[in-house]
Design an enzyme around this catalytic site. Structure first.
Site, PDB file in Angstrom:
ATOM      1  N   LYS A   1       0.992  -1.408   0.016  1.00 27.80           N
ATOM      2  CA  LYS A   1      -0.048  -0.078   0.019  1.00 27.80           C
ATOM      3  C   LYS A   1       0.948   1.228  -0.009  1.00 27.80           C
ATOM      4  CE  LYS A   1      -1.651   3.089   1.734  1.00 27.80           C
ATOM      5  NZ  LYS A   1      -1.394   4.520   1.444  1.00 27.80           N
TER       6      LYS A   1
ATOM      7  N   GLY B   1      -4.335   6.293   3.458  1.00 21.27           N
ATOM      8  CA  GLY B   1      -3.834   5.585   4.794  1.00 21.27           C
ATOM      9  C   GLY B   1      -4.958   4.874   5.582  1.00 21.27           C
TER      10      GLY B   1
ATOM     11  N   GLU C   1       9.986   2.155  10.344  1.00 21.01           N
ATOM     12  CA  GLU C   1      10.941   3.292   9.995  1.00 21.01           C
ATOM     13  C   GLU C   1      10.073   4.437  10.041  1.00 21.01           C
ATOM     14  OE1 GLU C   1      14.238   2.497   9.730  1.00 21.01           O
ATOM     15  OE2 GLU C   1      14.174   0.232   9.131  1.00 21.01           O
TER      16      GLU C   1
ATOM     17  N   CYS D   1      13.852  11.605   6.079  1.00 20.71           N
ATOM     18  CA  CYS D   1      13.713  11.311   7.256  1.00 20.71           C
ATOM     19  C   CYS D   1      15.051  11.302   8.112  1.00 20.71           C
ATOM     20  CB  CYS D   1      13.129   9.752   7.380  1.00 20.71           C
ATOM     21  SG  CYS D   1      13.865   8.829   6.393  1.00 20.71           S
TER      22      CYS D   1
ATOM     23  N   GLU E   1      10.177  16.950  14.093  1.00 17.00           N
ATOM     24  CA  GLU E   1      10.446  16.880  12.661  1.00 17.00           C
ATOM     25  C   GLU E   1       9.531  17.835  11.759  1.00 17.00           C
ATOM     26  OE1 GLU E   1       9.248  13.057  10.657  1.00 17.00           O
ATOM     27  OE2 GLU E   1      11.398  12.944  10.052  1.00 17.00           O
TER      28      GLU E   1
HETATM   29  P1  NAD Z   1       2.441   9.056   7.165  1.00 16.08           P
HETATM   30  O1  NAD Z   1       2.632   7.917   8.226  1.00 16.08           O
HETATM   31  O2  NAD Z   1       1.145   9.808   7.014  1.00 16.08           O
HETATM   32  O3  NAD Z   1       2.067   7.904   5.786  1.00 16.08           O
HETATM   33  C1  NAD Z   1       3.011   6.700   5.570  1.00 16.08           C
HETATM   34  C2  NAD Z   1       2.049   5.607   4.804  1.00 16.08           C
HETATM   35  O4  NAD Z   1       1.148   5.229   5.972  1.00 16.08           O
HETATM   36  C3  NAD Z   1       1.499   6.181   3.638  1.00 16.08           C
HETATM   37  O5  NAD Z   1       1.387   5.001   2.657  1.00 16.08           O
HETATM   38  C4  NAD Z   1      -0.105   6.412   4.300  1.00 16.08           C
HETATM   39  O6  NAD Z   1      -0.904   6.384   3.330  1.00 16.08           O
HETATM   40  C5  NAD Z   1      -0.230   5.225   5.334  1.00 16.08           C
HETATM   41  N1  NAD Z   1      -1.056   5.512   6.401  1.00 16.08           N
HETATM   42  C6  NAD Z   1      -1.597   6.616   6.805  1.00 16.08           C
HETATM   43  N2  NAD Z   1      -2.425   6.453   8.078  1.00 16.08           N
HETATM   44  C7  NAD Z   1      -2.435   5.284   8.252  1.00 16.08           C
HETATM   45  C8  NAD Z   1      -3.164   4.062   8.950  1.00 16.08           C
HETATM   46  N3  NAD Z   1      -4.082   4.803  10.135  1.00 16.08           N
HETATM   47  N4  NAD Z   1      -3.047   3.000   8.946  1.00 16.08           N
HETATM   48  C9  NAD Z   1      -2.168   2.523   7.990  1.00 16.08           C
HETATM   49  N5  NAD Z   1      -1.608   3.137   7.189  1.00 16.08           N
HETATM   50  C10 NAD Z   1      -1.664   4.596   7.032  1.00 16.08           C
HETATM   51  O7  NAD Z   1       3.755   9.509   6.716  1.00 16.08           O
HETATM   52  P2  NAD Z   1       4.187  10.686   5.220  1.00 16.08           P
HETATM   53  O8  NAD Z   1       3.603  11.809   5.732  1.00 16.08           O
HETATM   54  O9  NAD Z   1       3.801   9.947   4.168  1.00 16.08           O
HETATM   55  O10 NAD Z   1       5.803  10.335   5.436  1.00 16.08           O
HETATM   56  C11 NAD Z   1       6.460  11.401   6.262  1.00 16.08           C
HETATM   57  C12 NAD Z   1       6.907  10.741   7.274  1.00 16.08           C
HETATM   58  O11 NAD Z   1       7.753   9.467   7.109  1.00 16.08           O
HETATM   59  C13 NAD Z   1       7.944  11.371   7.992  1.00 16.08           C
HETATM   60  O12 NAD Z   1       7.694  11.495   9.368  1.00 16.08           O
HETATM   61  C14 NAD Z   1       9.301  10.646   8.144  1.00 16.08           C
HETATM   62  O13 NAD Z   1      10.319  10.956   8.863  1.00 16.08           O
HETATM   63  C15 NAD Z   1       9.080   9.371   7.884  1.00 16.08           C
HETATM   64  N6  NAD Z   1       9.959   8.537   6.859  1.00 16.08           N
HETATM   65  C16 NAD Z   1      10.640   7.695   7.816  1.00 16.08           C
HETATM   66  C17 NAD Z   1      11.591   7.119   6.882  1.00 16.08           C
HETATM   67  C18 NAD Z   1      12.526   5.951   7.616  1.00 16.08           C
HETATM   68  O14 NAD Z   1      13.180   5.229   7.021  1.00 16.08           O
HETATM   69  N7  NAD Z   1      12.671   6.053   8.972  1.00 16.08           N
HETATM   70  C19 NAD Z   1      11.944   6.939   5.872  1.00 16.08           C
HETATM   71  C20 NAD Z   1      11.067   8.161   4.985  1.00 16.08           C
HETATM   72  C21 NAD Z   1      10.039   8.685   5.833  1.00 16.08           C
END
Ligand code: NAD
Length: 462
Positions: free
Chosen positions: A170, A203, A245, A279, A369
């Protein structure tokens, strides 16, 4: 931009049960460029069933054959690298040169590493009178963010397939076209039907249904700490494995003996690349008080060079969030030395490369962040103070240390509570484990450590 109007299920593109759609927008000019299905619970269920049905056969496929499919995947991605870069640029907005050099090239390197590891990994070992079998965990739910859209997918799907797991992906709603292109590549690589499935969707709808699905054995999630916490709770209740992550607030520690100009220039480049949507970005620069003013001048000049080079943020929501943080930095008393909250362009979700000086460790911009092109420069008194500041957030994903001698930087890095540290500007290594201490996550990606997340052990005693 090419888009499929179905989900990739059991080896073919099929209509989604849900009639909802996601509009994909180019962040550079705010035009709608495509639409894709917003899958629902029924679509997720169909995908998990397909993945479960093929699990026994794929798990029993010899590692050499799994490695051959991954090598084919690497080759397809390589052949289509220009298309990958163009697609990422269209839906994420990153400059084409960066899309080519990073968004397309890094996943190819990671796919190549798993083609190699799948062939060489010891899936069986002898421990005294036992044979230990390293078996696939089962059906994997891969939930990925938009910031490195293909890398995040490959860093989960390649080791999962190498391990003998089957996958339902997803991807983030902002970057589904890259995920569809990846599904085409998996198909072209001859991966058997059902081993990899793609459900595009929102999500809280498709993502949540996938994380909760009883047919999933492992949820591998990359994204925000807030969503990661919810996923961990859902998975914990069902005793499913999780790999998380999450976010970061990494420190770039410049020790007094360092080459200051180099450390500052590389540090600014690190924060500004991908418009700060990384990130592991070193968003807190820590400088000794004797060299502080010089570092601030250098950083402001370095940031100004990115004004015309930087891409937009991925969405209006992210742009507004980042601007809100810049306003908060000003309100809390930090000194703006480059950029600011005003939009640098009329169209597109751009934020100017921004640098704050006189940031103190308790300020919001030093703790949370931001996920945009915003650098905070903090002053430290001595090495102990620098260490306290570096370790003084809830995160621990990455970081950097600069010193005249490598050994001095290494000694400091050993005391940092973080999963990865670059010494004097060390290069990216696709085989090095990547993942967080503290609230930056659970588990590791890449290399053999990433592969191990998708394996479970069985011991046979003789
Ligand atoms: P997000 O958590 O909003 O979304 C990430 C994924 O989760 C998307 O596919 C989203 O559709 C899904 N999602 C959202 N709500 C959900 C739910 N209730 N249940 C299941 N899935 C759900 O994050 P974002 O805004 O897309 O990405 C930015 C964040 O990701 C930042 O905080 C960044 O630091 C982090 N990030 C971490 C890494 C790492 O490797 N540590 C890498 C990239 C990004």
């Amino acid at each position: 931009m090419k888009a499929h109007d179905g989900i990739y299920l059991d080896g073919a593109w099929r209509p989604a049960a849900s009639r909802d759609v996601i509009e994909v927008v180019d962040p550079a000019d705010e035009r709608v460029i495509a639409q894709v299905p917003a899958g629902g619970a029924e679509d997720v269920d169909a995908a998990v069933r397909a993945a479960r049905a093929t699990l026994p056969a794929w798990a029993a496929t010899p590692p050499a054959e799994r490695a051959a499919r991954l090598a084919a995947l690497r080759d397809v991605l390589t052949a289509r690298k220009d298309e990958i870069a163009e697609t990422v640029t269209a839906e994420l907005g990153s400059p084409l040169a960066f899309s080519q050099a990073v968004h397309a090239a890094v996943p190819i390197a990671v796919a190549a590493s798993y083609a190699d590891l799948a062939a060489r990994h010891p899936f069986e070992e002898q421990v005294g009178n036992s044979t230990v079998l390293h078996e696939p965990v089962g059906v994997v739910a891969a939930i990925t963010p938009w910031n490195y859209p293909l890398h995040q997918i490959v860093a989960k799907v390649a080791p999962a397939l190498a391990a003998g797991c089957t996958v339902v992906l997803k991807p983030a709603e902002d970057t589904p076209l890259t995920a569809q292109l990846f599904a085409e590549a998996v198909h072209e690589a001859g991966v058997p039907a059902g081993v990899f499935n793609l459900v595009t969707g929102l999500g809280p709808v498709a993502g949540q249904a996938l994380a909760e699905h009883p047919g999933v054995d492992l949820v591998s999630f990359t994204g925000s700490t807030a969503v990661g916490r919810r996923i961990a709770a859902v998975a914990g209740a069902a005793i499913k494995k999780v790999a998380l992550e999450l976010g970061g607030k990494s420190a770039n520690v410049i020790l007094p003996s360092a080459d200051l100009a180099r450390a500052v220039n590389v540090g600014v480049a690190n924060v500004m690349s991908n418009s700060g949507q990384t990130c592991s970005a070193w968003t807190r620069m820590l400088v000794h008080r004797d060299r502080y003013d010089e570092a601030v001048t250098l950083a402001a000049a370095a940031a100004a060079k990115y004004a015309d080079r930087i891409g937009p943020l991925v969405s209006a929501a992210q742009r507004d969030r980042v601007r809100g943080y810049i306003e908060k930095g000003v309100a809390e008393g930090a000194r703006l030395v480059a950029g600011g909250p005003e939009s640098p362009r009329e169209r597109g979700w751009f934020v100017a490369p921004t640098v704050f000086a006189d940031v103190t460790p308790d300020m919001t911009i030093a703790q949370e962040e931001i996920f945009g092109p915003v650098l905070s420069i903090l002053r430290y008194e001595d090495e102990e103070d620098a260490l306290r500041i570096a370790n003084g957030t809830v995160y621990g994903l990455a970081g950097a240390v600069w010193a005249g001698e490598e050994a001095e930087a290494v000694a400091f890095a050993r005391r940092m509570d973080t999963g990865q540290v670059d010494i004097n500007g060390g290069r990216f290594n696709p085989l090095a484990p990547f993942g967080g201490y503290k609230q930056s996550g659970v588990g590791r990606e890449l290399g053999t450590h990433g592969l191990a997340e998708y394996l479970q052990t069985k011991s046979l005693q003789f």
